[in-house]
Design a protein around this motif. Structure first.
Motif, mmCIF file in Angstrom:
data_model
loop_
_atom_site.group_PDB
_atom_site.id
_atom_site.type_symbol
_atom_site.label_atom_id
_atom_site.label_comp_id
_atom_site.label_asym_id
_atom_site.label_seq_id
_atom_site.Cartn_x
_atom_site.Cartn_y
_atom_site.Cartn_z
ATOM 1 N N ARG A 46 0.893 -1.172 0.000
ATOM 2 C CA ARG A 46 0.000 0.000 0.000
ATOM 3 C C ARG A 46 0.918 1.205 0.000
ATOM 4 O O ARG A 46 1.654 1.443 0.960
ATOM 5 N N LEU A 47 0.924 1.952 -1.092
ATOM 6 C CA LEU A 47 1.848 3.074 -1.240
ATOM 7 C C LEU A 47 1.546 4.194 -0.254
ATOM 8 O O LEU A 47 0.388 4.524 -0.016
ATOM 9 N N TYR A 48 2.611 4.757 0.284
ATOM 10 C CA TYR A 48 2.463 5.935 1.131
ATOM 11 C C TYR A 48 2.423 7.156 0.231
ATOM 12 O O TYR A 48 3.397 7.496 -0.434
ATOM 13 N N GLY A 71 6.017 2.165 1.250
ATOM 14 C CA GLY A 71 4.657 1.782 1.582
ATOM 15 C C GLY A 71 4.683 0.663 2.606
ATOM 16 O O GLY A 71 5.750 0.173 2.974
ATOM 17 N N TRP A 98 6.695 -1.009 7.113
ATOM 18 C CA TRP A 98 6.953 -0.014 6.068
ATOM 19 C C TRP A 98 8.251 -0.405 5.379
ATOM 20 O O TRP A 98 9.257 -0.645 6.037
#
Length: 135
Positions: A46-48, A71, A98
Protein backbone atom coordinates in the motif's frame (compact mmCIF):
# COMPACT_ATOMS: atom_id res chain seq x y z
CA UNK A 1 -7.91 11.95 2.12
CA UNK A 2 -8.43 11.78 -1.63
CA UNK A 3 -5.74 12.68 -4.10
CA UNK A 4 -6.68 13.16 -7.75
CA UNK A 5 -4.42 11.86 -10.49
CA UNK A 6 -4.31 13.24 -14.01
CA UNK A 7 -3.88 11.18 -17.13
CA UNK A 8 -1.64 12.17 -20.05
CA UNK A 9 -4.29 14.53 -21.40
CA UNK A 10 -4.50 16.39 -18.09
CA UNK A 11 -7.94 15.03 -17.23
CA UNK A 12 -8.76 13.70 -13.79
CA UNK A 13 -8.65 9.96 -14.06
CA UNK A 14 -9.24 8.61 -10.57
CA UNK A 15 -9.16 9.54 -6.95
CA UNK A 16 -6.68 7.82 -4.70
CA UNK A 17 -6.82 7.68 -0.94
CA UNK A 18 -3.70 9.15 0.67
CA UNK A 19 -2.40 8.26 4.15
CA UNK A 20 -2.48 10.77 6.98
CA UNK A 21 0.36 9.31 9.05
CA UNK A 22 -0.59 11.31 12.15
CA UNK A 23 -3.93 9.42 12.35
CA UNK A 24 -2.61 6.15 10.87
CA UNK A 25 -3.80 2.82 12.30
CA UNK A 26 -2.20 -0.25 10.69
CA UNK A 27 -4.92 -2.62 11.92
CA UNK A 28 -7.67 -0.53 10.32
CA UNK A 29 -5.66 -0.20 7.10
CA UNK A 30 -5.05 -3.95 6.83
CA UNK A 31 -8.80 -4.58 7.04
CA UNK A 32 -9.10 -2.84 3.67
CA UNK A 33 -7.26 -5.79 2.08
CA UNK A 34 -9.04 -8.65 3.86
CA UNK A 35 -10.87 -9.78 0.72
CA UNK A 36 -7.92 -9.90 -1.69
CA UNK A 37 -5.12 -12.40 -2.24
CA UNK A 38 -1.63 -11.65 -3.55
CA UNK A 39 0.17 -13.59 -6.28
CA UNK A 40 2.00 -16.54 -4.62
CA UNK A 41 5.52 -15.07 -4.94
CA UNK A 42 4.66 -11.37 -4.72
CA UNK A 43 3.86 -8.90 -2.02
CA UNK A 44 1.27 -6.16 -2.22
CA UNK A 45 2.43 -2.76 -1.00
CA UNK A 46 0.00 0.00 0.00
CA UNK A 47 1.85 3.07 -1.24
CA UNK A 48 2.46 5.93 1.13
CA UNK A 49 1.11 9.04 -0.54
CA UNK A 50 0.89 11.93 1.85
CA UNK A 51 -1.99 14.37 1.68
CA UNK A 52 -0.92 17.65 0.07
CA UNK A 53 -1.62 20.32 2.62
CA UNK A 54 -0.86 24.04 2.79
CA UNK A 55 -1.93 25.40 6.15
CA UNK A 56 -5.34 23.84 6.72
CA UNK A 57 -6.14 23.38 3.01
CA UNK A 58 -5.55 20.25 0.98
CA UNK A 59 -4.38 21.15 -2.51
CA UNK A 60 -3.38 19.18 -5.62
CA UNK A 61 0.34 19.05 -6.25
CA UNK A 62 2.75 17.27 -8.57
CA UNK A 63 4.48 14.21 -7.20
CA UNK A 64 7.96 14.32 -5.79
CA UNK A 65 10.59 12.12 -7.43
CA UNK A 66 10.76 10.26 -4.09
CA UNK A 67 7.04 9.65 -3.81
CA UNK A 68 5.82 6.11 -4.35
CA UNK A 69 9.05 4.49 -3.16
CA UNK A 70 7.74 3.50 0.26
CA UNK A 71 4.66 1.78 1.58
CA UNK A 72 3.50 -0.85 4.01
CA UNK A 73 3.26 -4.55 3.24
CA UNK A 74 -0.48 -5.25 2.94
CA UNK A 75 -0.42 -8.84 1.66
CA UNK A 76 2.15 -11.55 1.03
CA UNK A 77 1.78 -14.50 -1.33
CA UNK A 78 1.88 -17.93 0.28
CA UNK A 79 5.17 -18.78 -1.49
CA UNK A 80 6.96 -15.59 -0.40
CA UNK A 81 10.24 -16.28 1.41
CA UNK A 82 10.33 -19.91 0.30
CA UNK A 83 13.19 -21.59 -1.48
CA UNK A 84 16.86 -22.22 -0.88
CA UNK A 85 18.04 -18.60 -1.02
CA UNK A 86 15.80 -17.55 1.88
CA UNK A 87 17.27 -20.00 4.40
CA UNK A 88 19.87 -17.43 5.46
CA UNK A 89 17.64 -14.39 4.98
CA UNK A 90 14.58 -15.51 6.83
CA UNK A 91 11.56 -13.26 6.74
CA UNK A 92 13.19 -9.90 7.29
CA UNK A 93 9.93 -7.96 6.95
CA UNK A 94 6.32 -8.83 7.71
CA UNK A 95 2.79 -7.65 6.94
CA UNK A 96 2.35 -4.15 8.31
CA UNK A 97 6.04 -3.16 8.00
CA UNK A 98 6.95 -0.01 6.07
CA UNK A 99 9.43 -0.84 3.29
CA UNK A 100 11.31 1.16 0.67
CA UNK A 101 11.77 -0.30 -2.81
CA UNK A 102 12.81 0.71 -6.35
CA UNK A 103 9.99 2.35 -8.31
CA UNK A 104 10.71 0.18 -11.34
CA UNK A 105 10.46 -3.09 -9.36
CA UNK A 106 6.79 -3.83 -9.93
CA UNK A 107 3.38 -2.83 -11.20
CA UNK A 108 1.39 0.11 -9.82
CA UNK A 109 -2.41 0.15 -9.83
CA UNK A 110 -5.31 1.00 -7.55
CA UNK A 111 -7.42 -1.33 -5.46
CA UNK A 112 -10.60 0.25 -4.03
CA UNK A 113 -9.06 3.68 -4.77
CA UNK A 114 -5.98 2.71 -2.74
CA UNK A 115 -2.67 3.15 -4.56
CA UNK A 116 -0.83 -0.19 -4.46
CA UNK A 117 2.31 -1.72 -5.90
CA UNK A 118 2.86 -5.42 -6.57
CA UNK A 119 6.51 -6.51 -6.29
CA UNK A 120 8.56 -9.67 -5.87
CA UNK A 121 9.26 -10.74 -2.31
CA UNK A 122 12.97 -9.86 -2.61
CA UNK A 123 12.43 -6.32 -3.97
CA UNK A 124 12.21 -4.30 -0.72
CA UNK A 125 15.56 -2.72 0.07
CA UNK A 126 14.92 -1.19 3.47
CA UNK A 127 12.55 -1.56 6.40
CA UNK A 128 11.72 1.82 8.00
CA UNK A 129 9.72 2.85 11.04
CA UNK A 130 8.33 6.05 9.51
CA UNK A 131 7.62 6.45 5.76
CA UNK A 132 8.05 10.22 6.05
CA UNK A 133 11.78 9.64 6.59
CA UNK A 134 12.24 8.38 3.01
CA UNK A 135 13.05 11.45 0.92
Amino acid sequence: FLKRSKNMMGLFEREEIAINYDDFNINEELKLFKDCKSHPTKILIRLYIKPNKVGSLYVPNSKSVYEEMVGYVAKMGHCAFTGERYKEWGEWYKIGDWVAFPRHAGIRYTYKNLPVFSIMDDSPLLVVSDPRDVK
